[in-house]
Design a protein around this motif. Structure first.
Motif, PDB file in Angstrom:
ATOM      1  N   SER A   1      -7.762   1.410   0.685  1.00 42.93           N
ATOM      2  CA  SER A   1      -7.072   0.127   0.841  1.00 42.93           C
ATOM      3  C   SER A   1      -7.223  -0.441   2.248  1.00 42.93           C
ATOM      4  O   SER A   1      -6.496  -1.367   2.627  1.00 42.93           O
ATOM      5  CB  SER A   1      -5.585   0.290   0.505  1.00 42.93           C
ATOM      6  OG  SER A   1      -5.410   0.738  -0.818  1.00 42.93           O
TER       7      SER A   1
ATOM      8  N   ILE B   1      -4.878   5.299   0.331  1.00 43.18           N
ATOM      9  CA  ILE B   1      -4.545   4.499   1.514  1.00 43.18           C
ATOM     10  C   ILE B   1      -5.812   4.078   2.250  1.00 43.18           C
ATOM     11  O   ILE B   1      -5.969   2.912   2.635  1.00 43.18           O
ATOM     12  CB  ILE B   1      -3.597   5.287   2.447  1.00 43.18           C
ATOM     13  CG1 ILE B   1      -2.225   5.461   1.788  1.00 43.18           C
ATOM     14  CG2 ILE B   1      -3.450   4.581   3.796  1.00 43.18           C
ATOM     15  CD1 ILE B   1      -1.292   6.383   2.551  1.00 43.18           C
TER      16      ILE B   1
ATOM     17  N   SER C   1      -2.836  -2.919  -3.574  1.00 46.66           N
ATOM     18  CA  SER C   1      -3.621  -3.114  -2.362  1.00 46.66           C
ATOM     19  C   SER C   1      -3.338  -4.505  -1.816  1.00 46.66           C
ATOM     20  O   SER C   1      -2.874  -5.387  -2.537  1.00 46.66           O
ATOM     21  CB  SER C   1      -5.108  -2.955  -2.685  1.00 46.66           C
ATOM     22  OG  SER C   1      -5.392  -1.653  -3.148  1.00 46.66           O
TER      23      SER C   1
ATOM     24  N   ALA D   1       1.181   4.181  -2.911  1.00 44.94           N
ATOM     25  CA  ALA D   1       0.970   5.590  -2.565  1.00 44.94           C
ATOM     26  C   ALA D   1       2.141   6.447  -3.043  1.00 44.94           C
ATOM     27  O   ALA D   1       1.949   7.552  -3.564  1.00 44.94           O
ATOM     28  CB  ALA D   1       0.794   5.736  -1.057  1.00 44.94           C
TER      29      ALA D   1
ATOM     30  N   ALA E   1       1.844   3.509   5.619  1.00 39.13           N
ATOM     31  CA  ALA E   1       0.505   2.922   5.668  1.00 39.13           C
ATOM     32  C   ALA E   1       0.429   1.977   6.867  1.00 39.13           C
ATOM     33  O   ALA E   1       1.289   1.097   7.025  1.00 39.13           O
ATOM     34  CB  ALA E   1       0.197   2.177   4.377  1.00 39.13           C
TER      35      ALA E   1
ATOM     36  N   SER F   1       0.819  12.658   4.642  1.00 37.34           N
ATOM     37  CA  SER F   1       2.150  12.391   4.098  1.00 37.34           C
ATOM     38  C   SER F   1       3.019  13.618   4.303  1.00 37.34           C
ATOM     39  O   SER F   1       2.519  14.721   4.574  1.00 37.34           O
ATOM     40  CB  SER F   1       2.063  12.057   2.599  1.00 37.34           C
ATOM     41  OG  SER F   1       1.464  13.130   1.888  1.00 37.34           O
TER      42      SER F   1
ATOM     43  N   ILE G   1       0.836  -1.202   0.000  1.00 34.21           N
ATOM     44  CA  ILE G   1       0.000   0.000   0.000  1.00 34.21           C
ATOM     45  C   ILE G   1       0.870   1.251   0.000  1.00 34.21           C
ATOM     46  O   ILE G   1       0.634   2.190  -0.769  1.00 34.21           O
ATOM     47  CB  ILE G   1      -0.941  -0.004   1.222  1.00 34.21           C
ATOM     48  CG1 ILE G   1      -1.893  -1.191   1.158  1.00 34.21           C
ATOM     49  CG2 ILE G   1      -1.737   1.300   1.285  1.00 34.21           C
ATOM     50  CD1 ILE G   1      -2.687  -1.409   2.434  1.00 34.21           C
ATOM     51  N   ALA G   2       1.887   1.273   0.852  1.00 36.09           N
ATOM     52  CA  ALA G   2       2.773   2.436   0.916  1.00 36.09           C
ATOM     53  C   ALA G   2       3.501   2.642  -0.411  1.00 36.09           C
ATOM     54  O   ALA G   2       3.664   3.781  -0.875  1.00 36.09           O
ATOM     55  CB  ALA G   2       3.781   2.267   2.052  1.00 36.09           C
TER      56      ALA G   2
ATOM     57  N   ARG H   1      -3.870  10.051   0.453  1.00 32.14           N
ATOM     58  CA  ARG H   1      -4.662   9.656   1.622  1.00 32.14           C
ATOM     59  C   ARG H   1      -5.909   8.880   1.196  1.00 32.14           C
ATOM     60  O   ARG H   1      -6.261   7.864   1.820  1.00 32.14           O
ATOM     61  CB  ARG H   1      -5.049  10.896   2.424  1.00 32.14           C
ATOM     62  CG  ARG H   1      -5.877  10.570   3.656  1.00 32.14           C
ATOM     63  CD  ARG H   1      -6.138  11.800   4.499  1.00 32.14           C
ATOM     64  NE  ARG H   1      -7.044  11.481   5.587  1.00 32.14           N
ATOM     65  CZ  ARG H   1      -7.465  12.360   6.510  1.00 32.14           C
ATOM     66  NH1 ARG H   1      -7.033  13.617   6.454  1.00 32.14           N
ATOM     67  NH2 ARG H   1      -8.284  11.990   7.476  1.00 32.14           N
TER      68      ARG H   1
ATOM     69  N   TYR I   1      -1.622  -0.896   8.433  1.00 30.88           N
ATOM     70  CA  TYR I   1      -2.587  -1.901   7.973  1.00 30.88           C
ATOM     71  C   TYR I   1      -2.630  -3.066   8.955  1.00 30.88           C
ATOM     72  O   TYR I   1      -1.600  -3.718   9.203  1.00 30.88           O
ATOM     73  CB  TYR I   1      -2.186  -2.387   6.582  1.00 30.88           C
ATOM     74  CG  TYR I   1      -3.051  -3.490   6.027  1.00 30.88           C
ATOM     75  CD1 TYR I   1      -4.317  -3.216   5.509  1.00 30.88           C
ATOM     76  CD2 TYR I   1      -2.607  -4.807   6.017  1.00 30.88           C
ATOM     77  CE1 TYR I   1      -5.123  -4.224   5.008  1.00 30.88           C
ATOM     78  CE2 TYR I   1      -3.395  -5.827   5.508  1.00 30.88           C
ATOM     79  CZ  TYR I   1      -4.656  -5.533   5.016  1.00 30.88           C
ATOM     80  OH  TYR I   1      -5.443  -6.544   4.517  1.00 30.88           O
TER      81      TYR I   1
ATOM     82  N   PRO J   1      -3.172   6.373   7.011  1.00 30.14           N
ATOM     83  CA  PRO J   1      -1.868   7.016   6.825  1.00 30.14           C
ATOM     84  C   PRO J   1      -1.095   7.029   8.147  1.00 30.14           C
ATOM     85  O   PRO J   1      -1.588   7.546   9.157  1.00 30.14           O
ATOM     86  CB  PRO J   1      -2.233   8.436   6.376  1.00 30.14           C
ATOM     87  CG  PRO J   1      -3.600   8.317   5.788  1.00 30.14           C
ATOM     88  CD  PRO J   1      -4.287   7.263   6.610  1.00 30.14           C
TER      89      PRO J   1
END
Length: 252
Positions: A51, A48, A251, A23, A97, A67, A19-20, A45, A99, A55
């Motif tokens: 997903s 993220i 994702s 982004a 990110a 960010s 994810i990061a 944002r 998660y 953030p």
């Protein structure tokens, strides 16, 4: 204490890393003359959160955005807003990110339009210094082996590395042990073991190494006004080659 991640934790961190990484690519694609840093931050944002992540930087220590976006002489921690990107600007983007309880963290620097020869070289050497450093992100090496490799490579090409801000361990917390400087003599610090996860992030200046914090109490700038670049990935120490968790995009 440095945490050793379980296979389950590592798999979640791989997902956070994807994810990061995506982004970061969104920010790269948006880096163009005329765009505002706030517009980039909003798109990142949104991605993220779609997903099913959060953030990592949003409200971390009071930081007001999802960010960090820093331009030219700004090293790190730039606050996105109404500032428009100009032709030739270096735009450094740092994002994390969070998660399912774990973080992925990465950064890169991009040029809007046609940049100067110096700007292009600075960005390239900053990225390459990271890859020199992770040659030592191996079981049995020590933290300062990474640090020394980054410093030697950057300085060999006429640039300097920031001392006041460093890389770090990462996992359930955004900043964990160990501290990972981008300078120092080899053979010092904790010995690396499989399962350690590290955010390795060279911050390299075109001029002198000195920095200061601007009046917003967040943005770090070069003391001499010279250009700066930033590159970062989340790295897993394994029994063999290190695994970069923030290169594969998408994702979870």
């Amino acid at each position: 204490m440095i945490s050793i991640k379980s296979p389950r934790e590592i798999e979640i961190m791989r997902r956070a890393g994807r994810i990061a990484a995506r982004a970061r690519s969104i920010a790269k694609d948006m880096t163009a003359v005329g765009v505002t840093t706030g517009e980039i931050d909003r798109e990142v944002r949104t991605y993220i959160e779609k997903s099913e992540a959060v953030p990592s930087f949003l409200r971390y220590g009071g930081f007001p955005a999802g960010s960090c976006i820093s331009i030219n002489e700004e090293v790190i921690h730039g606050i996105p807003g109404d500032r428009r990107v100009n032709e030739g600007d270096i735009v450094s983007f740092d994002v994390g990110a969070f998660y399912k309880g774990y973080h992925g963290d990465c950064a890169d620097s991009f040029i809007a339009g046609k940049g100067s020869v110096q700007a292009k070289m600075l960005i390239e050497i900053t990225r390459m210094s990271f890859f020199e450093g992770i040659k030592f992100a191996r079981s049995g090496c020590r933290i300062s082996d990474i640090s020394n490799a980054i410093q030697v490579f950057a300085e060999r090409h006429g640039f300097s590395v920031v001392r006041e801000f460093v890389g770090h361990g990462i996992g359930a917390d955004l900043h964990e042990e160990p501290v990972i400087p981008n300078f120092g003599k080899p053979g010092h610090g904790p010995r690396l073991l499989p399962g350690m996860t590290l955010a390795i992030e060279p911050m390299v200046n075109a001029g002198a190494a000195g920095v200061l914090v601007a009046g917003d109490d967040w943005t770090v700038v070069t003391r001499d006004g010279s250009l700066s670049a930033h590159y970062e990935n989340t790295v897993l120490v394994t029994d063999g080659e290190p695994e970069i968790l923030t290169l594969r995009e998408g994702s979870p």
